[in-house]
Design an enzyme around this catalytic site. Structure first.
Site, PDB file in Angstrom:
ATOM      1  N   TYR A  27      -8.065  -0.798   2.736  1.00  0.00           N
ATOM      2  CA  TYR A  27      -6.859  -1.572   2.487  1.00  0.00           C
ATOM      3  C   TYR A  27      -6.048  -1.754   3.763  1.00  0.00           C
ATOM      4  CZ  TYR A  27      -4.821   3.164   2.275  1.00  0.00           C
ATOM      5  OH  TYR A  27      -4.445   4.462   2.555  1.00  0.00           O
TER       6      TYR A  27
ATOM      7  N   ASP B 179       1.214   5.152  -1.040  1.00  0.00           N
ATOM      8  CA  ASP B 179       0.588   6.314  -0.406  1.00  0.00           C
ATOM      9  C   ASP B 179      -0.351   5.789   0.679  1.00  0.00           C
ATOM     10  OD1 ASP B 179      -0.377   8.772   0.288  1.00  0.00           O
ATOM     11  OD2 ASP B 179      -1.630   9.025  -1.472  1.00  0.00           O
ATOM     12  N   ILE B 180       0.247   5.320   1.756  1.00  0.00           N
ATOM     13  CA  ILE B 180      -0.502   4.624   2.812  1.00  0.00           C
ATOM     14  C   ILE B 180      -0.901   5.632   3.883  1.00  0.00           C
ATOM     15  CG2 ILE B 180      -0.487   2.715   4.423  1.00  0.00           C
ATOM     16  CD1 ILE B 180      -0.200   1.975   1.405  1.00  0.00           C
ATOM     17  N   GLU B 181      -2.211   5.832   4.035  1.00  0.00           N
ATOM     18  CA  GLU B 181      -2.714   6.860   4.943  1.00  0.00           C
ATOM     19  C   GLU B 181      -3.773   6.354   5.906  1.00  0.00           C
ATOM     20  OE1 GLU B 181      -3.625  10.627   3.094  1.00  0.00           O
ATOM     21  OE2 GLU B 181      -2.481  10.108   1.291  1.00  0.00           O
ATOM     22  N   ARG B 182      -4.044   5.055   5.907  1.00  0.00           N
ATOM     23  CA  ARG B 182      -5.084   4.514   6.784  1.00  0.00           C
ATOM     24  C   ARG B 182      -4.859   3.019   6.962  1.00  0.00           C
ATOM     25  NH1 ARG B 182      -9.882   6.460   5.066  1.00  0.00           N
ATOM     26  NH2 ARG B 182     -11.076   4.822   6.083  1.00  0.00           N
TER      27      ARG B 182
END
Length: 245
Positions: free
Chosen positions: A114, A154-157
């Site tokens: 994403y 919950d943005i982690e990448r």
């Protein structure tokens, strides 16, 4: 201001008692947010809400979106969204909401594919979320006709850009009597690499910081709660808005 402790995985579950004990003096009230959907052994959504333990349930995750990708809801261990198998969750979602629990869709996660590529991409993603999970209309709503309360970031990448635009476009769908709630789960190093600019908009209603997996701002046997408390205070003094942690 009130304390919300988010549980996501084994690491955070182990940290939960520490947070409750250490931060009680910094908050006036409390509520627990849980991420549900990734573990087939975690019980059903009805069981989760009927436990009486949680104020928020984040259905996790929509882990593919943006950049022309076909969005994908991954509720591993519970149902196959691609085959329409997750529409049965609609009744459970309504059960949770009838108990006063806010049910959010969490986008992103530690795994997935994403990113947002432009302001237009953010606007289109907001429209997709509105029509398929919130108050809009679509023939392909993955969770059936239940209307979720909002979107959790919950943005982690991936890319760090345009999540502030996504937040603005989502908030524009709020209307009298039906607010679109926004929440976020940034990593504890401040500011969060992915969500810092979005959080600066002041549009987020709830923020549950991940006080784990980052040695400089979590509990440790050597430093105890020192680094965790220092990080909590930094976040607490820096966020814009009212209903944080």
């Amino acid at each position: 201001m009130f304390a919300i402790i988010a549980t996501k995985a084994s690491a955070s579950l182990l940290l939960l008692p520490i947070l409750v004990l250490s931060l009680v003096e910094l908050s006036l009230a409390g509520g627990i947010a849980i991420y549900w959907g990734q573990n087939g052994n975690e019980g059903t959504l009805n069981q989760t809400c009927n436990s009486g333990l949680y104020s928020f349930v984040n259905i996790a995750f929509l882990n593919k979106f943006g950049g022309g990708r076909t969005p994908r809801l991954d509720l591993t261990g519970h149902c196959n969204a691609a085959a329409g198998g997750c529409k049965i969750a609609s009744g459970s979602i309504k059960n949770c909401q009838n108990k006063g629990i806010k049910v959010m869709l969490s986008i992103g996660g530690g795994l997935g594919d994403y990113s947002l590529t432009s302001t237009t991409d953010a606007k289109n993603t907001a429209a997709y979320l509105w029509n398929n999970f919130l108050g809009g209309k679509s023939a392909k709503r993955p969770l059936g006709n239940a209307v979720l309360d909002g979107i959790d970031f919950d943005i982690e990448r991936g890319s760090t850009r345009f999540y502030d635009d996504l937040a603005r476009y989502l908030k524009e769908y709020s209307k009298p009597g039906k607010k679109v709630y926004l929440s976020a789960a940034p990593q504890c190093p401040f500011p969060d690499r992915y969500m810092g600019k979005a959080l600066d908009t002041g549009l987020f209603d709830y923020v549950w910081v991940q006080f784990y997996n980052n040695g400089q701002c979590q509990y440790s046997s050597s430093a105890g709660t020192k680094n965790l408390i220092a990080s909590w205070k930094k976040w607490n003094s820096s966020l814009k808005g009212e209903n944080y942690f």
